[in-house]
Design a protein around this motif. Sequence first.
Motif, PDB file in Angstrom:
ATOM      1  N   PRO A   1       4.379  14.301   2.451  1.00 44.97           N
ATOM      2  CA  PRO A   1       2.825  14.840   2.284  1.00 44.97           C
ATOM      3  C   PRO A   1       1.943  13.793   1.294  1.00 44.97           C
ATOM      4  CG  PRO A   1       4.298  16.640   1.594  1.00 44.97           C
ATOM      5  CD  PRO A   1       5.038  15.441   2.340  1.00 44.97           C
ATOM      6  N   ARG A   2       2.665  13.692   0.265  1.00 44.41           N
ATOM      7  CA  ARG A   2       2.080  12.959  -0.887  1.00 44.41           C
ATOM      8  C   ARG A   2       1.510  11.688  -0.458  1.00 44.41           C
ATOM      9  NH1 ARG A   2       6.222  15.047  -2.656  1.00 44.41           N
ATOM     10  NH2 ARG A   2       6.187  16.908  -3.460  1.00 44.41           N
ATOM     11  N   ALA A   3       2.637  10.917   0.131  1.00 41.88           N
ATOM     12  CA  ALA A   3       2.405   9.658   0.544  1.00 41.88           C
ATOM     13  C   ALA A   3       1.305   9.540   1.771  1.00 41.88           C
ATOM     14  CB  ALA A   3       3.653   9.077   1.115  1.00 41.88           C
ATOM     15  N   TYR A   4       1.373  10.464   2.626  1.00 40.12           N
ATOM     16  CA  TYR A   4       0.233  10.777   3.580  1.00 40.12           C
ATOM     17  C   TYR A   4      -1.009  10.739   3.145  1.00 40.12           C
ATOM     18  CZ  TYR A   4      -2.297  12.330   7.683  1.00 40.12           C
ATOM     19  OH  TYR A   4      -3.186  12.755   8.523  1.00 40.12           O
ATOM     20  N   ARG A   5      -1.237  11.771   2.239  1.00 38.76           N
ATOM     21  CA  ARG A   5      -2.597  12.159   1.557  1.00 38.76           C
ATOM     22  C   ARG A   5      -3.035  10.965   0.780  1.00 38.76           C
ATOM     23  NH1 ARG A   5      -0.378  17.060   0.491  1.00 38.76           N
ATOM     24  NH2 ARG A   5      -0.125  16.488  -1.718  1.00 38.76           N
ATOM     25  N   HIS A   6      -2.079  10.233   0.150  1.00 40.45           N
ATOM     26  CA  HIS A   6      -2.523   9.028  -0.513  1.00 40.45           C
ATOM     27  C   HIS A   6      -2.990   7.805   0.382  1.00 40.45           C
ATOM     28  CE1 HIS A   6      -2.636   6.863  -4.511  1.00 40.45           C
ATOM     29  NE2 HIS A   6      -1.904   5.703  -3.836  1.00 40.45           N
ATOM     30  N   LEU A   7      -2.200   7.666   1.336  1.00 42.68           N
ATOM     31  CA  LEU A   7      -2.550   6.694   2.465  1.00 42.68           C
ATOM     32  C   LEU A   7      -4.018   6.888   2.874  1.00 42.68           C
ATOM     33  CD1 LEU A   7      -1.005   4.200   3.973  1.00 42.68           C
ATOM     34  CD2 LEU A   7      -1.392   5.888   5.991  1.00 42.68           C
ATOM     35  N   THR A   8      -4.219   8.290   3.386  1.00 38.74           N
ATOM     36  CA  THR A   8      -5.420   8.471   4.265  1.00 38.74           C
ATOM     37  C   THR A   8      -6.804   8.456   3.124  1.00 38.74           C
ATOM     38  OG1 THR A   8      -4.743  10.974   4.207  1.00 38.74           O
ATOM     39  CG2 THR A   8      -4.457   9.537   6.052  1.00 38.74           C
ATOM     40  N   SER A   9      -6.420   8.965   1.942  1.00 44.67           N
ATOM     41  CA  SER A   9      -7.751   9.073   0.966  1.00 44.67           C
ATOM     42  C   SER A   9      -8.026   7.633   0.515  1.00 44.67           C
ATOM     43  CB  SER A   9      -7.225  10.048  -0.125  1.00 44.67           C
ATOM     44  OG  SER A   9      -6.530   9.489  -1.017  1.00 44.67           O
ATOM     45  N   LEU A  10      -6.944   6.756   0.280  1.00 44.23           N
ATOM     46  CA  LEU A  10      -7.256   5.333  -0.132  1.00 44.23           C
ATOM     47  C   LEU A  10      -8.121   4.836   1.035  1.00 44.23           C
ATOM     48  CD1 LEU A  10      -4.399   4.155  -2.129  1.00 44.23           C
ATOM     49  CD2 LEU A  10      -6.616   4.753  -2.812  1.00 44.23           C
ATOM     50  N   ALA A  11      -7.232   4.928   2.352  1.00 39.38           N
ATOM     51  CA  ALA A  11      -7.986   4.128   3.442  1.00 39.38           C
ATOM     52  C   ALA A  11      -9.556   4.351   3.638  1.00 39.38           C
ATOM     53  CB  ALA A  11      -7.104   4.425   4.654  1.00 39.38           C
ATOM     54  N   ALA A  12      -9.974   5.441   3.465  1.00 39.65           N
ATOM     55  CA  ALA A  12     -11.169   6.008   3.201  1.00 39.65           C
ATOM     56  C   ALA A  12     -12.253   5.573   2.420  1.00 39.65           C
ATOM     57  CB  ALA A  12     -11.385   7.630   3.224  1.00 39.65           C
ATOM     58  N   ARG A  13     -11.692   4.815   1.342  1.00 38.33           N
ATOM     59  CA  ARG A  13     -12.500   4.131   0.358  1.00 38.33           C
ATOM     60  C   ARG A  13     -13.020   2.856   1.084  1.00 38.33           C
ATOM     61  NH1 ARG A  13     -10.088   3.714  -5.539  1.00 38.33           N
ATOM     62  NH2 ARG A  13      -9.137   5.653  -5.785  1.00 38.33           N
ATOM     63  N   PRO A  14     -14.429   2.773   0.830  1.00 34.27           N
ATOM     64  CA  PRO A  14     -15.046   1.509   1.548  1.00 34.27           C
ATOM     65  C   PRO A  14     -14.330   0.223   1.290  1.00 34.27           C
ATOM     66  CG  PRO A  14     -16.516   2.855  -0.280  1.00 34.27           C
ATOM     67  CD  PRO A  14     -15.200   3.288   0.008  1.00 34.27           C
ATOM     68  N   GLU A  15     -13.735   0.122   0.006  1.00 34.94           N
ATOM     69  CA  GLU A  15     -13.000  -1.534  -0.157  1.00 34.94           C
ATOM     70  C   GLU A  15     -11.984  -1.578   0.892  1.00 34.94           C
ATOM     71  OE1 GLU A  15     -13.764   0.962  -2.606  1.00 34.94           O
ATOM     72  OE2 GLU A  15     -14.684  -0.025  -4.047  1.00 34.94           O
ATOM     73  N   PHE A  16     -11.280  -0.444   1.116  1.00 35.40           N
ATOM     74  CA  PHE A  16     -10.105  -0.332   2.112  1.00 35.40           C
ATOM     75  C   PHE A  16     -10.564  -0.440   3.587  1.00 35.40           C
ATOM     76  CE2 PHE A  16      -7.847   0.795  -1.653  1.00 35.40           C
ATOM     77  CZ  PHE A  16      -6.366   0.606  -1.491  1.00 35.40           C
ATOM     78  N   ALA A  17     -11.633   0.403   3.850  1.00 37.82           N
ATOM     79  CA  ALA A  17     -11.989   0.760   5.107  1.00 37.82           C
ATOM     80  C   ALA A  17     -12.855  -0.477   5.597  1.00 37.82           C
ATOM     81  CB  ALA A  17     -13.053   2.044   5.130  1.00 37.82           C
ATOM     82  N   ASN A  18     -13.331  -1.406   4.617  1.00 37.01           N
ATOM     83  CA  ASN A  18     -14.306  -2.460   5.312  1.00 37.01           C
ATOM     84  C   ASN A  18     -13.168  -3.553   6.139  1.00 37.01           C
ATOM     85  OD1 ASN A  18     -16.763  -1.641   4.720  1.00 37.01           O
ATOM     86  ND2 ASN A  18     -16.573  -2.883   2.623  1.00 37.01           N
ATOM     87  N   HIS A  19     -11.986  -3.358   5.525  1.00 40.05           N
ATOM     88  CA  HIS A  19     -10.850  -4.424   5.976  1.00 40.05           C
ATOM     89  C   HIS A  19      -9.991  -3.490   7.015  1.00 40.05           C
ATOM     90  CE1 HIS A  19     -12.447  -7.378   3.202  1.00 40.05           C
ATOM     91  NE2 HIS A  19     -12.329  -6.466   2.403  1.00 40.05           N
ATOM     92  N   LEU A  20      -9.652  -2.538   6.840  1.00 40.71           N
ATOM     93  CA  LEU A  20      -8.830  -1.943   7.666  1.00 40.71           C
ATOM     94  C   LEU A  20      -9.337  -1.542   9.003  1.00 40.71           C
ATOM     95  CD1 LEU A  20      -7.166   0.891   5.410  1.00 40.71           C
ATOM     96  CD2 LEU A  20      -6.266  -1.452   5.760  1.00 40.71           C
ATOM     97  N   GLY A  21     -10.315  -1.341   9.002  1.00 37.98           N
ATOM     98  CA  GLY A  21     -11.163  -1.092  10.359  1.00 37.98           C
ATOM     99  C   GLY A  21     -10.432  -0.036  11.211  1.00 37.98           C
ATOM    100  N   ARG A  22      -9.964  -0.086  12.204  1.00 36.92           N
ATOM    101  CA  ARG A  22      -9.427   0.801  12.892  1.00 36.92           C
ATOM    102  C   ARG A  22      -7.967   0.962  13.075  1.00 36.92           C
ATOM    103  NH1 ARG A  22     -11.999  -0.589  18.806  1.00 36.92           N
ATOM    104  NH2 ARG A  22     -10.878   1.407  19.288  1.00 36.92           N
ATOM    105  N   LEU A  23      -7.343   0.261  11.842  1.00 37.25           N
ATOM    106  CA  LEU A  23      -5.637   0.435  11.825  1.00 37.25           C
ATOM    107  C   LEU A  23      -5.278   1.594  11.854  1.00 37.25           C
ATOM    108  CD1 LEU A  23      -3.246  -1.571  11.282  1.00 37.25           C
ATOM    109  CD2 LEU A  23      -3.649  -1.082   8.816  1.00 37.25           C
TER     110      LEU A  23
END
Length: 257
Positions: free
Chosen positions: A231-253
């Motif tokens: 659960p911690r790894a999951y929450r960390h992944l999704t909260s980081l992925a929502a940050r613009p610096e990540f989201a701009n590149h990850l797109g729909r990954l």
Amino acid sequence: MSDIRIFSYLPNPRVWKSLIAADFCGVEVEVVGDRPPNLGKWLWDFDARELPDSERTDDSSHARTGRRGFSGTLYKTDKFMKAHPYGTVPAAFSPDGEIGVFESNSILRATVRASMQDHGLYGRTEFEASRVDSFLDAGLVFGREAQVYLLGLNDITAETHARMAAAYEFYVSGIDEALKHQDYVATNELTIADIAYVCDTGQFLRERRSEEALLKNGFKAISLGFEDDYPRAYRHLTSLAARPEFANHLGRLLEGV
Ligand SMILES: N[C@@H](CCC(=O)N[C@@H](CS)C(=O)NCC(=O)O)C(=O)O
């Protein structure tokens, strides 16, 4: 002139590692490349370019056989092979093209080292930097198994599935454990260990989209219990992925994760 040039097939989560880091620390990364099926038409070089049909012949001095992920002929210059002895992409270069940096984690390190800003992306002390390296190294087996597994998803064997499951469990359980004690993977600040974790794990989670092909061969997607098991790894992944610096590149990954 950019700080680093990267040649690769695109899009490529291994390249996103550097692009995300660059956005956090003000480094200019130039990316050159094309969709995976088109990279066989390119001259692999610091000055990479698409070759005309007339230059794509088996007797070309640049012709080499693809070894990993690519089948058929690839066109790599001798200078490319000197800079990149394993002949792989992503392939990064110093601004003058003289120094090749390969392996996406090393390109990620080169990116943050090129920054003039005060950031904690590679830790704040020598020991923290080594701890960041520890996580990057721990991820290498996971990354390699995931490469073999994802490339062969339609025709997976029991051995490949079992090796992948073990590598996933080992890597992600360590991330989950670390997050019991600190806010980020390696320290209490964002580092390149977090960036590599999001890109490598995000790419692996794509296996869920191939559930049908896996089931056809009698296998389940390995990461199906990710949210509950880690659960911690999951929450960390999704909260980081929502940050613009990540989201701009990850797109729909991570869509649907
Ligand atoms: N672990 C490497 C993987 C690089 C790699 O294996 N790239 C493959 C494509 S996925 C490649 O360039 N193959 C060239 C070939 O087949 O000759 C990284 O993270 O950069």
